[in-house]
Write a protein that holds these residues in place. Structure first.
Motif, short mmCIF file in Angstrom:
data_model
loop_
_atom_site.label_atom_id
_atom_site.label_comp_id
_atom_site.label_asym_id
_atom_site.label_seq_id
_atom_site.Cartn_x
_atom_site.Cartn_y
_atom_site.Cartn_z
N LEU A 12 0.85 -1.19 0.00
CA LEU A 12 0.00 0.00 0.00
C LEU A 12 0.88 1.24 0.00
N VAL A 13 0.61 2.13 -0.97
CA VAL A 13 1.36 3.39 -1.00
C VAL A 13 0.38 4.54 -0.80
N GLU A 14 0.92 5.67 -0.32
CA GLU A 14 0.09 6.86 -0.18
C GLU A 14 -0.14 7.45 -1.57
N ARG A 15 -1.40 7.49 -2.01
CA ARG A 15 -1.70 7.93 -3.37
C ARG A 15 -2.18 9.39 -3.41
N HIS A 16 -3.18 9.68 -2.58
CA HIS A 16 -3.80 11.01 -2.64
C HIS A 16 -3.74 11.69 -1.28
N SER A 17 -3.36 12.96 -1.28
CA SER A 17 -3.32 13.71 -0.02
C SER A 17 -4.74 13.96 0.47
N GLY A 18 -4.87 14.28 1.73
CA GLY A 18 -6.18 14.56 2.31
C GLY A 18 -6.90 15.67 1.57
N LEU A 19 -6.16 16.70 1.19
CA LEU A 19 -6.78 17.83 0.52
C LEU A 19 -7.29 17.46 -0.87
N VAL A 20 -6.52 16.64 -1.57
CA VAL A 20 -6.95 16.18 -2.91
C VAL A 20 -8.23 15.35 -2.78
N ARG A 21 -8.26 14.48 -1.78
CA ARG A 21 -9.44 13.62 -1.59
C ARG A 21 -10.67 14.45 -1.26
N LEU A 22 -10.50 15.39 -0.32
CA LEU A 22 -11.64 16.22 0.09
C LEU A 22 -12.16 17.06 -1.08
N THR A 23 -11.25 17.74 -1.77
CA THR A 23 -11.69 18.60 -2.87
C THR A 23 -12.28 17.76 -4.01
N HIS A 24 -11.75 16.56 -4.21
CA HIS A 24 -12.28 15.68 -5.26
C HIS A 24 -13.77 15.40 -5.03
N TRP A 25 -14.13 15.06 -3.79
CA TRP A 25 -15.52 14.68 -3.53
C TRP A 25 -16.45 15.89 -3.48
N ILE A 26 -15.96 17.01 -2.95
CA ILE A 26 -16.79 18.23 -2.97
C ILE A 26 -17.04 18.63 -4.43
N ASN A 27 -15.99 18.49 -5.25
CA ASN A 27 -16.10 18.80 -6.66
C ASN A 27 -17.12 17.89 -7.34
N ALA A 28 -17.06 16.60 -7.03
CA ALA A 28 -17.97 15.63 -7.66
C ALA A 28 -19.43 15.95 -7.34
N VAL A 29 -19.71 16.24 -6.07
CA VAL A 29 -21.09 16.55 -5.66
C VAL A 29 -21.54 17.86 -6.30
N SER A 30 -20.67 18.87 -6.26
CA SER A 30 -21.01 20.17 -6.87
C SER A 30 -21.33 20.02 -8.35
N LEU A 31 -20.48 19.27 -9.05
CA LEU A 31 -20.67 19.13 -10.50
C LEU A 31 -21.98 18.42 -10.81
N LEU A 32 -22.35 17.44 -9.99
CA LEU A 32 -23.62 16.74 -10.22
C LEU A 32 -24.79 17.72 -10.07
N VAL A 33 -24.78 18.50 -8.98
CA VAL A 33 -25.87 19.46 -8.75
C VAL A 33 -25.86 20.53 -9.85
N LEU A 34 -24.67 21.00 -10.22
CA LEU A 34 -24.57 22.04 -11.25
C LEU A 34 -25.07 21.53 -12.60
N LEU A 35 -24.76 20.28 -12.91
CA LEU A 35 -25.20 19.71 -14.18
C LEU A 35 -26.73 19.64 -14.23
N LEU A 36 -27.34 19.06 -13.18
CA LEU A 36 -28.79 18.84 -13.19
C LEU A 36 -29.55 20.17 -13.11
N SER A 37 -29.08 21.11 -12.28
CA SER A 37 -29.75 22.41 -12.21
C SER A 37 -29.45 23.21 -13.48
N GLY A 38 -28.29 22.99 -14.07
CA GLY A 38 -27.94 23.66 -15.33
C GLY A 38 -28.86 23.22 -16.46
N LEU A 39 -29.20 21.93 -16.49
CA LEU A 39 -30.13 21.46 -17.53
C LEU A 39 -31.54 22.02 -17.28
N GLN A 40 -31.89 22.22 -16.01
CA GLN A 40 -33.16 22.89 -15.67
C GLN A 40 -33.17 24.30 -16.27
#
Lengths: 283, 250
Positions: A12-40
């Protein structure tokens, strides 16, 4: 001399820093909401134009409904191409009845046609997305993530190496051992393109649609060729991000679903290393 | 699988999908949740006021004026009073300016035309997403409001309109900072001719930092206020009462 028996061991190696992981998931949720509300929001006027204003007789993309045999027919026109998209674009079913709308209810937030609420979701998560992205970008540049993990190294950019990686990628051969510790050059290109080109483009084209921000930053209008062009580029760029998402999902599954997901949650990523074990003591 | 059974399954699947969407609708439009999301509006207003409250919106050359400027909302107000004004060519139209002002006014169209005026060719952005470019000539709001003299307590200007849309009278509110912006005018001409009924004859607002629903048409009265929660639905405008943001600059 000792003889060595080579075999493969998982480490097991350290792949992603805590900040990368946190921002990745906030980004994923934001993009989903932005996409669906954007299509609205798109559905309020499901047509796209080039230039400063809307020439209503010549959108380059339009979804609409026409009377067809046995009910309404949904039509999507892209340039000179006219497609029957009944059930998806132009006309779709909502609670069992045919309705005229751009994207169907299951792809918009909220599902019913409600522009005012769609805008509330969009602008709230636009702030979440932009602040999150700024934190990520600043830390990537200042903290070394960009240079260390994302920018291709000199050896990765050699044409021979790039061609080899494309050939490996086409055969779905994923790197092993030491090579698996870093992103390959195609991954790096994709991540750099999304994080530092497509996502910032979404923010800038989004800003260009605001009449208030256009007054404050008139160069935005010149950069994108007018507000309606900015709206078109916003839509096309969002489509490219959706395309990236699907490729991303396929690659995550093919290259080890659990290992990848774990590395983006806990940070740890398993690689296979050739371990040397002493077979016996030298006499 | 035989067809009836498949039909039943398909029906059940559609029902479940329909229920899921209805549930999603309920959550996504929950009043408390939407109110929390609306917090972003404060941020939008603060940031935009900070960086460009006084900046001028882009003005375009005459060649960019569209021949097919779309009219939205009311395009021919059903109100009898208004129709009587149309019949008389707006000869008796009076604009009332009152509320928190030093000197309440009742101005005729001739008096409004005599005020310092501005002509601007600007882009009109509908909240739906489309844009049209048109030329507007009108009295500067700063001059008009200056004539009445705003009292210190005045924070907003309410624009009362002659048209009834969907059972309610149309109205809008602007903040004082928007009223003194040089491009904020009460327009009486469009594209070089008198304002037509679909576009808000005889007077309409142009506040070029904002979306179309802020550009009130058929304006009859301006009231300076320090609060607007007692007016209409209390949200500061016809569309604001129906869930749209009062800021309207994005």
């Amino acid at each position: 001399m000792s003889s060595t028996a080579r075999h493969v061991r998982r480490a097991l190696v350290e792949r992603h820093s805590g900040l990368v992981r946190l921002t990745h998931w906030i980004n994923a949720v934001s993009l989903l909401v932005l996409l669906l509300s954007g299509l609205q929001i798109f559905n309020a006027h499901p047509k796209l134009y080039w230039g400063a204003q809307s020439h209503f007789d010549r959108p380059w993309l339009a979804t609409f409904a026409v009377a067809g045999q046995g009910g309404l027919q949904g039509v999507t026109r892209i340039g000179p191409v006219r497609l029957d998209t009944t059930g998806f674009l132009g006309v779709s079913r909502q609670h069992g009845v045919q309705v005229v709308r751009g994207f169907p209810a299951w792809l918009t937030l909220p599902p019913q046609q409600f522009l005012a609420v769609g805008r509330r979701w969009h602008f709230f998560f636009a702030w979440v997305f932009a602040i999150n992205g700024a934190v990520y970008a600043a830390s990537a540049v200042l903290g070394g993530h960009l240079r260390r993990d994302l920018l291709p190294t000199r050896d990765q950019l050699r044409p021979r190496h790039v061609l080899l990686e494309i050939w490996d990628h086409m055969r779905l051969r994923f790197p092993k051992g030491e090579e698996a510790k870093r992103y390959n050059v195609l991954q790096k290109g994709a991540y750099l393109g999304v994080a530092f080109v497509l996502l910032p483009l979404m923010v800038l084209t989004g800003m260009t649609m605001s009449p208030g921000l256009d007054a404050a930053f008139p160069w935005l209008l010149d950069l994108f060729g007018g507000r309606q062009s900015a709206r078109s580029i916003h839509f096309v760029t969002a489509s490219l991000i959706v395309l990236f998402f699907f490729v991303h999902m396929v690659m995550v599954v093919l290259s080890g679903l659990w290992n990848n997901v774990r590395s983006m949650i806990t940070g740890r990523y398993a690689i296979e290393v050739a371990a040397s074990e002493p077979a016996g003591e030298a006499s | 699988m035989n067809p009836p059974r498949r039909g039943w399954l398909k029906g059940a699947g559609a029902s479940i999908a329909s229920l899921a969407l209805a549930g999603c609708d309920k959550i996504a439009t929950d009043p408390n949740l939407v109110k929390a999301l609306a917090g972003a509006e404060v941020l939008n207003r603060r940031v935009q006021r900070l960086i460009g409250a006084r900046a001028l919106a882009r003005e375009f050359p005459r060649a960019d004026i569209t021949p097919s400027f779309r009219a939205n909302g009311s395009t021919n107000p059903p109100d009898a009073d208004y129709q009587a004004h149309v019949a008389s060519g707006f000869a008796d139209w009076t604009l009332i300016v009152d509320g928190l002002v030093e000197k309440p006014l009742a101005l005729s169209l001739a008096e409004i035309r005599a005020l310092p005026a501005r002509t601007q060719i600007t882009r009109h952005d509908c909240v739906e997403g489309w844009s049209c470019i048109g030329e507007w000539t009108g009295a500067k709001m700063a001059a008009l409001v200056g004539l009445a003299g705003l009292k210190k307590q005045a924070k907003h200007i309410v624009l009362y309109c002659a048209d009834t849309l969907g059972g309610s009278k149309y109205y809008e509110t602007l903040d004082v900072v928007d009223v003194v912006h040089p491009q904020t005018i009460l327009a009486y001409e469009m594209n070089g001719g008198p304002l037509t009924v679909p576009h808000g004859a005889p007077l309409r607002l142009r506040a070029e930092h904002y979306l179309g629903y802020k550009q009130a048409k058929y304006v009859m009265r301006l009231e300076a206020v320090d609060r607007f929660d007692h007016i209409g639905g209390g949200q500061g405008g016809y569309w604001e009462d129906r869930g749209y943001d009062r800021f309207g600059g994005i």
